[in-house]
Design a protein around this motif. Sequence first.
Motif, mmCIF file in Angstrom:
data_model
loop_
_atom_site.group_PDB
_atom_site.id
_atom_site.type_symbol
_atom_site.label_atom_id
_atom_site.label_comp_id
_atom_site.label_asym_id
_atom_site.label_seq_id
_atom_site.Cartn_x
_atom_site.Cartn_y
_atom_site.Cartn_z
ATOM 1 N N TYR A 129 36.161 -2.511 -30.636
ATOM 2 C CA TYR A 129 35.977 -1.115 -29.274
ATOM 3 C C TYR A 129 34.484 -0.640 -29.577
ATOM 4 O O TYR A 129 33.881 0.114 -30.532
ATOM 5 C CB TYR A 129 37.077 0.170 -29.336
ATOM 6 N N MET A 130 34.177 0.157 -28.106
ATOM 7 C CA MET A 130 32.642 0.941 -28.154
ATOM 8 C C MET A 130 33.403 1.668 -27.782
ATOM 9 O O MET A 130 33.942 1.547 -26.479
ATOM 10 C CB MET A 130 32.014 -0.018 -27.557
ATOM 11 N N VAL A 131 33.910 3.260 -28.215
ATOM 12 C CA VAL A 131 33.938 4.377 -27.096
ATOM 13 C C VAL A 131 32.884 5.221 -27.287
ATOM 14 O O VAL A 131 32.516 5.981 -27.904
ATOM 15 C CB VAL A 131 34.897 5.609 -28.015
ATOM 16 N N PHE A 132 32.884 5.577 -25.797
ATOM 17 C CA PHE A 132 31.267 6.413 -24.965
ATOM 18 C C PHE A 132 31.710 7.754 -25.223
ATOM 19 O O PHE A 132 32.606 7.315 -23.609
ATOM 20 C CB PHE A 132 31.221 5.588 -24.397
ATOM 21 N N VAL A 133 31.738 8.688 -25.289
ATOM 22 C CA VAL A 133 32.421 9.894 -25.152
ATOM 23 C C VAL A 133 31.363 10.742 -24.917
ATOM 24 O O VAL A 133 29.568 11.098 -24.828
ATOM 25 C CB VAL A 133 33.519 10.711 -26.587
ATOM 26 N N GLY A 134 31.604 11.582 -23.048
ATOM 27 C CA GLY A 134 31.147 12.060 -22.914
ATOM 28 C C GLY A 134 30.634 13.778 -23.501
ATOM 29 O O GLY A 134 31.284 13.769 -24.535
ATOM 30 N N ALA A 135 29.399 14.558 -22.930
ATOM 31 C CA ALA A 135 29.036 15.757 -23.958
ATOM 32 C C ALA A 135 28.217 17.087 -22.489
ATOM 33 O O ALA A 135 28.666 15.869 -21.957
ATOM 34 C CB ALA A 135 28.294 15.432 -24.790
ATOM 35 N N LEU A 136 28.314 17.904 -22.993
ATOM 36 C CA LEU A 136 28.160 18.679 -21.937
ATOM 37 C C LEU A 136 26.621 18.432 -21.823
ATOM 38 O O LEU A 136 25.390 17.912 -22.565
ATOM 39 C CB LEU A 136 28.229 20.256 -22.444
ATOM 40 N N ASN A 137 26.286 19.046 -19.748
ATOM 41 C CA ASN A 137 24.733 19.118 -19.825
ATOM 42 C C ASN A 137 24.572 17.088 -19.037
ATOM 43 O O ASN A 137 24.902 16.406 -19.721
ATOM 44 C CB ASN A 137 23.990 19.491 -20.378
ATOM 45 N N ARG A 173 35.646 9.874 -21.975
ATOM 46 C CA ARG A 173 35.181 9.466 -22.304
ATOM 47 C C ARG A 173 35.460 7.171 -21.479
ATOM 48 O O ARG A 173 36.558 7.748 -20.783
ATOM 49 C CB ARG A 173 35.967 8.788 -24.183
ATOM 50 N N VAL A 174 35.114 6.605 -21.820
ATOM 51 C CA VAL A 174 35.346 4.973 -21.389
ATOM 52 C C VAL A 174 35.113 4.736 -22.286
ATOM 53 O O VAL A 174 34.209 4.196 -23.478
ATOM 54 C CB VAL A 174 33.721 4.817 -20.297
ATOM 55 N N ILE A 175 36.020 3.270 -22.497
ATOM 56 C CA ILE A 175 36.745 2.901 -23.775
ATOM 57 C C ILE A 175 36.095 1.249 -23.300
ATOM 58 O O ILE A 175 36.903 0.865 -21.809
ATOM 59 C CB ILE A 175 37.927 2.609 -24.665
ATOM 60 N N LEU A 176 35.420 0.470 -24.012
ATOM 61 C CA LEU A 176 35.274 -1.134 -24.040
ATOM 62 C C LEU A 176 36.537 -2.037 -24.986
ATOM 63 O O LEU A 176 35.933 -1.202 -25.852
ATOM 64 C CB LEU A 176 33.806 -1.733 -23.575
ATOM 65 N N GLU A 177 36.996 -2.407 -24.313
ATOM 66 C CA GLU A 177 37.292 -3.146 -25.394
ATOM 67 C C GLU A 177 37.201 -4.916 -25.790
ATOM 68 O O GLU A 177 37.166 -5.292 -25.035
ATOM 69 C CB GLU A 177 39.376 -3.865 -24.516
ATOM 70 N N CYS A 178 36.162 -4.800 -26.645
ATOM 71 C CA CYS A 178 35.525 -6.536 -27.252
ATOM 72 C C CYS A 178 35.907 -6.871 -28.295
ATOM 73 O O CYS A 178 36.745 -6.783 -28.376
ATOM 74 C CB CYS A 178 33.558 -5.797 -27.387
ATOM 75 N N PHE A 179 35.903 -8.331 -27.631
ATOM 76 C CA PHE A 179 35.923 -10.076 -28.486
ATOM 77 C C PHE A 179 35.059 -10.228 -28.702
ATOM 78 O O PHE A 179 34.034 -10.576 -28.243
ATOM 79 C CB PHE A 179 36.923 -10.577 -27.822
ATOM 80 N N HIS A 180 34.728 -10.808 -30.317
ATOM 81 C CA HIS A 180 33.715 -11.406 -30.409
ATOM 82 C C HIS A 180 34.507 -12.391 -31.363
ATOM 83 O O HIS A 180 35.113 -12.060 -32.593
ATOM 84 C CB HIS A 180 32.901 -10.944 -31.765
ATOM 85 N N GLN A 181 34.915 -13.614 -30.722
ATOM 86 C CA GLN A 181 35.061 -15.389 -31.410
ATOM 87 C C GLN A 181 37.077 -14.354 -31.572
ATOM 88 O O GLN A 181 36.988 -14.933 -32.685
ATOM 89 C CB GLN A 181 34.370 -15.379 -32.521
ATOM 90 N N GLU A 182 36.885 -13.700 -30.592
ATOM 91 C CA GLU A 182 38.660 -13.101 -31.056
ATOM 92 C C GLU A 182 38.812 -12.386 -31.600
ATOM 93 O O GLU A 182 39.621 -12.190 -32.447
ATOM 94 C CB GLU A 182 39.463 -14.757 -31.287
#
Length: 269
Positions: free
Chosen positions: A185-193, A172-181
């Motif tokens: 989080y947005m977590v992008f999870v990999g999968a088969l193929n 997975r790839v995790i983005l730590e994000c802030f909107h006006q402090e």
Amino acid sequence: MHITNLISQYFGKVAKFEFPSFIQRVINGAYVKFLGLNMSEFRNPKFYKSLNDLFTRELAIPRQIDKDEKTFISPTDSLVTQCGKLEEDLLLQIKGMEYSLEEMLTYDCADNFEKVNNGDYMNFYLSPKDYHRYHASIDFEVRKLIHVPGKLYPVNLKYLNKQIDLFVENERVILECFHQEKLFYMVFVGALNVGEMEFTFEPRVETNKDLKQAKVYEYLEPKKIKKGECLGCFHMGSTVVMVWEKDFVQLEELMGQSVKYGQRVAYIK
């Protein structure tokens, strides 16, 4: 390397292979027909040079999005497989199947665990027939990106129901994000193929490689992202998990519904 990663690497080589144009047109046409793809917003299937090119297709017609500054839009065309409030740090990958947010985010996010405990979350599952690009849900800053190596189990409903801690086990790839402090989080999870994920603002991320430990990218100058901006794409279907800090948003009632990129999924309280 786990067997799921090896299978995905071999499948990826086949999917990226560019057959002679007349053969590729047949392959693309068969794929579109078999899965029932709606290509009305995209180029004609004959123009894609490989199956992977078709998987990761861009919109040919710009999508109208909810531009309200106080709303979060869906980052993807997908099915909302689960959503709601965390219980401390526990959330659901599917009904009856809990997992720990702290384990998914890893201790590279430990400074913010208290903020997201008892917060809100939403899971977006992309099937093989969906548009595979992901977009910014709101204006935000990326202050940290964490690439966590792992397996590549399928993330369809069948596997969500039987594979314990799937979102913790998978790459997975995790983005730590802030909107006006305010944190999310947005977590992008990999999968088969294929098993690859691309990020336009961070080309150093290479997934489904023989990575032994997590890689952390911290940005002293945060990456500023605009609502609707394309963040990258999945190569084949997968899942995005969004998690918001406590008392930040009110979720729309979307459990079990299909959503489109650009559609409102939450609004700021």
